[in-house]
Design a protein around this motif. Structure first.
Motif, short mmCIF file in Angstrom:
data_model
loop_
_atom_site.label_atom_id
_atom_site.label_comp_id
_atom_site.label_asym_id
_atom_site.label_seq_id
_atom_site.Cartn_x
_atom_site.Cartn_y
_atom_site.Cartn_z
N MET A 88 29.74 -91.34 6.46
CA MET A 88 29.36 -92.20 5.53
C MET A 88 30.46 -92.74 4.90
N VAL A 89 30.85 -93.90 4.83
CA VAL A 89 31.99 -94.14 3.92
C VAL A 89 31.86 -94.16 2.28
N ARG A 90 32.68 -93.71 1.82
CA ARG A 90 32.70 -93.71 0.23
C ARG A 90 32.66 -94.78 -0.47
N THR A 91 31.81 -95.73 -0.42
CA THR A 91 31.80 -96.95 -1.54
C THR A 91 31.02 -96.88 -2.44
N LYS A 92 31.02 -97.80 -3.55
CA LYS A 92 30.19 -97.75 -4.78
C LYS A 92 28.78 -97.97 -4.14
N GLU A 93 28.64 -98.83 -3.33
CA GLU A 93 27.45 -99.43 -2.96
C GLU A 93 26.66 -97.89 -2.26
N ASN A 94 27.34 -97.32 -1.52
CA ASN A 94 26.78 -95.99 -0.75
C ASN A 94 26.60 -94.95 -1.75
N PHE A 95 27.30 -94.74 -2.83
CA PHE A 95 27.35 -93.79 -4.02
C PHE A 95 26.07 -93.95 -4.61
N LEU A 99 27.71 -83.77 3.70
CA LEU A 99 26.83 -83.34 4.79
C LEU A 99 26.47 -84.26 5.79
N ILE A 100 26.31 -85.53 5.47
CA ILE A 100 26.12 -86.58 6.45
C ILE A 100 27.38 -86.57 7.28
N THR A 151 21.73 -85.42 8.98
CA THR A 151 20.77 -86.59 8.79
C THR A 151 20.91 -87.03 7.31
N GLU A 152 20.61 -88.15 6.92
CA GLU A 152 20.37 -88.57 5.52
C GLU A 152 19.51 -87.47 4.96
N ASP A 153 18.36 -87.58 5.29
CA ASP A 153 17.22 -86.96 5.01
C ASP A 153 17.49 -85.43 4.69
N ASP A 154 18.13 -84.76 5.67
CA ASP A 154 18.33 -83.46 5.83
C ASP A 154 19.41 -83.07 4.62
#
Length: 68
Positions: free
Chosen positions: A1-8, A40-41, A46-49
């Motif tokens: 997962m790219v570390r962007t403000k949107e993802n954060f 972790l991702i 997975t995102e859920d895990d």
């Protein structure tokens, strides 16, 4: 997962949404918690895990008497 403000912001919302399921009502989710999910991702979870691992870890730490 790219570390962007949107993802954060997205991960922060997800952690806030699910935290009540872990008896964490009233607990503040930190930037470090979000970073842990992203790490972790990026390591194959997975995102859920990843969310489960982080929220369960917070719950365990509080249950053991740790305060942040």
């Amino acid at each position: 997962m790219v570390r962007t403000k949107e993802n954060f912001d997205y991960i922060l919302r997800e952690l806030d949404y699910y935290k009540d399921r872990y008896d964490l009502c009233g607990v503040e989710i930190t930037e470090e918690d979000v970073e842990s999910v992203v790490d972790l991702i990026n390591n194959g979870f997975t995102e859920d895990d990843a969310i489960d691992v982080v929220l369960d870890g917070i719950n365990s730490a509080i249950s053991e008497g740790w305060e942040f």
